[in-house]
Design an enzyme around this catalytic site. Structure first.
Site, PDB file in Angstrom:
ATOM      1  N   ASN A  23       0.912  -1.408   0.074  1.00  0.00           N
ATOM      2  CA  ASN A  23      -0.081  -0.100   0.109  1.00  0.00           C
ATOM      3  C   ASN A  23       0.922   1.234   0.043  1.00  0.00           C
ATOM      4  OD1 ASN A  23      -2.889  -0.508   0.189  1.00  0.00           O
ATOM      5  ND2 ASN A  23      -2.303  -1.813   1.580  1.00  0.00           N
ATOM      6  N   ARG A  74       5.546   1.762  25.488  1.00  0.00           N
ATOM      7  CA  ARG A  74       4.876   2.163  24.371  1.00  0.00           C
ATOM      8  C   ARG A  74       5.040   3.675  24.191  1.00  0.00           C
ATOM      9  NH1 ARG A  74       1.500  -0.914  21.609  1.00  0.00           N
ATOM     10  NH2 ARG A  74       1.452  -2.683  23.017  1.00  0.00           N
ATOM     11  N   MET A  99       1.648  -2.182  12.068  1.00  0.00           N
ATOM     12  CA  MET A  99       0.934  -3.182  13.222  1.00  0.00           C
ATOM     13  C   MET A  99       1.428  -2.891  14.508  1.00  0.00           C
ATOM     14  SD  MET A  99      -0.600  -5.198  10.901  1.00  0.00           S
ATOM     15  CE  MET A  99      -0.928  -6.638  11.733  1.00  0.00           C
ATOM     16  N   HIS A 118      -7.784  -0.593   6.320  1.00  0.00           N
ATOM     17  CA  HIS A 118      -8.114  -1.902   6.733  1.00  0.00           C
ATOM     18  C   HIS A 118      -8.848  -2.818   5.743  1.00  0.00           C
ATOM     19  CE1 HIS A 118      -8.909  -4.675  10.218  1.00  0.00           C
ATOM     20  NE2 HIS A 118     -10.199  -4.732   9.619  1.00  0.00           N
ATOM     21  N   ASP A 154      -9.329  -0.305  14.950  1.00  0.00           N
ATOM     22  CA  ASP A 154      -9.926  -0.097  13.523  1.00  0.00           C
ATOM     23  C   ASP A 154     -11.128   0.946  13.738  1.00  0.00           C
ATOM     24  OD1 ASP A 154      -7.837  -1.431  12.602  1.00  0.00           O
ATOM     25  OD2 ASP A 154      -8.774  -3.509  13.087  1.00  0.00           O
ATOM     26  N   ALA A 182      -7.789  -3.829  -4.612  1.00  0.00           N
ATOM     27  CA  ALA A 182      -8.598  -2.827  -4.413  1.00  0.00           C
ATOM     28  C   ALA A 182      -8.076  -1.604  -3.575  1.00  0.00           C
ATOM     29  CB  ALA A 182     -10.069  -3.326  -3.728  1.00  0.00           C
ATOM     30  N   GLU A 183      -7.353  -2.355  -2.526  1.00  0.00           N
ATOM     31  CA  GLU A 183      -6.553  -1.433  -1.387  1.00  0.00           C
ATOM     32  C   GLU A 183      -5.857  -0.249  -2.305  1.00  0.00           C
ATOM     33  OE1 GLU A 183      -4.952  -3.082   2.049  1.00  0.00           O
ATOM     34  OE2 GLU A 183      -6.217  -4.984   1.691  1.00  0.00           O
TER      35      GLU A 183
HETATM   36  C1  GRF Z   1      -3.034  -4.678   3.932  1.00  0.00           C
HETATM   37  O1  GRF Z   1      -4.043  -5.580   3.880  1.00  0.00           O
HETATM   38  C2  GRF Z   1      -3.645  -3.608   5.236  1.00  0.00           C
HETATM   39  O2  GRF Z   1      -5.113  -3.096   4.745  1.00  0.00           O
HETATM   40  C3  GRF Z   1      -3.592  -3.842   6.295  1.00  0.00           C
HETATM   41  O3  GRF Z   1      -2.192  -4.565   6.245  1.00  0.00           O
HETATM   42  C4  GRF Z   1      -1.916  -5.126   4.998  1.00  0.00           C
HETATM   43  C5  GRF Z   1      -0.648  -4.341   4.715  1.00  0.00           C
HETATM   44  O4  GRF Z   1      -0.072  -4.928   3.452  1.00  0.00           O
HETATM   45  N1  GRF Z   1      -3.759  -2.797   7.208  1.00  0.00           N
HETATM   46  P1  GRF Z   1       1.001  -3.964   2.857  1.00  0.00           P
HETATM   47  O5  GRF Z   1       2.102  -3.972   3.788  1.00  0.00           O
HETATM   48  O6  GRF Z   1       0.577  -2.688   2.472  1.00  0.00           O
HETATM   49  O7  GRF Z   1       1.329  -4.904   1.528  1.00  0.00           O
END
Ligand code: GRF
Length: 225
Positions: A23, A74, A99, A118, A154, A182-183
């Site tokens: 992404n 944190r 993450m 997400h 989220d 799609a993302e």
């Molecule tokens: C994606 O599916 C995003 O929606 C989720 O984690 C994944 C990350 O993938 N939050 P990338 O690192 O962007 O390939």
């Protein structure tokens, strides 16, 4: 055609990653267009080994690894992260597979200026293993969402969503791959709307300004015959 990616009117965007960064790549590539309203000024990972760091470097974007394991808390990690983002003059933070749970204090510090993608149609399937849970439930339409970040997992005002069909025989991987495609189109679109001011938080939801409807098709799945 100009390929200049910086300019006085462009919002400065910092991307947070933890992994492969696909992404992130889609945002970097979109932001190369001269008329894109944002520029990507840095990519920061909490995992030094994240493959996305090398991909960003190869695309000429300044990168930084801030290993959360090196910090006692944190909050201490977030102080460093915040300093790095502000040091780059970041105006919008785009989480792209970041993450790491964030404290309410950090999130509030970037209120209405931090967005996330997400892989589900929120508010359904928050959290991990979204595709497996959607398949288990037998839903016929899945999708993905870009939203402003709020302290709850989220959650936050929804900026944009895509509906993606679930096919017979889909596995977690095949559904994830279809949604990821799609993302990659949705995230640059949503970031552009935020950066240009076309999408703004009003109360607890997003309102659109200058919204141009070119097409408006409902997704029927299975398709109407
Ligand atoms: C994606 O599916 C995003 O929606 C989720 O984690 C994944 C990350 O993938 N939050 P990338 O690192 O962007 O390939």
């Amino acid at each position: 055609m100009s390929t200049t990616s910086s300019g006085p009117d462009k919002k400065r965007v910092g991307i947070l990653i933890s992994g492969r960064g696909s992404n992130m790549v889609s945002l970097i590539e979109a932001a190369r267009a001269g008329d894109y309203p944002a520029e990507i000024v840095c990519v920061i990972s909490n995992r030094p080994e994240a493959a996305g760091l090398a991909r960003a470097e190869a695309l000429g974007i300044p990168t930084q690894a801030i290993d959360h394991k090196a910090f006692a808390s944190r909050e201490a990690f977030e102080v460093e992260l915040d300093r790095a983002l502000r040091g780059h003059g970041v105006e919008i933070v785009a989480c792209a597979g970041f993450m790491r749970k964030m404290t309410a204090g950090f999130v509030e510090g970037w209120r209405d200026a931090m967005i996330n993608i997400h892989p589900s149609l929120l508010p359904s399937y928050k959290g991990l293993h979204t595709h497996a849970r959607a398949l288990e439930d037998g839903v016929k339409i899945a999708g993905c969402t870009v939203h402003f970040v709020r302290p709850e997992l989220d959650s936050g005002p929804i900026i944009a969503q895509v509906a993606v069909p679930v096919l017979d025989g889909d596995s977690e991987d095949s559904l994830a791959a279809r949604i990821l495609e799609a993302e990659h189109r949705l995230y640059p679109h949503a970031l552009a709307m935020v950066a240009s001011g076309a999408a703004k938080v009003e109360g607890d939801r997003v309102a659109y300004r200058q919204f141009q409807i070119n097409q408006m098709n409902s997704l029927y799945w299975p398709p109407l015959s």
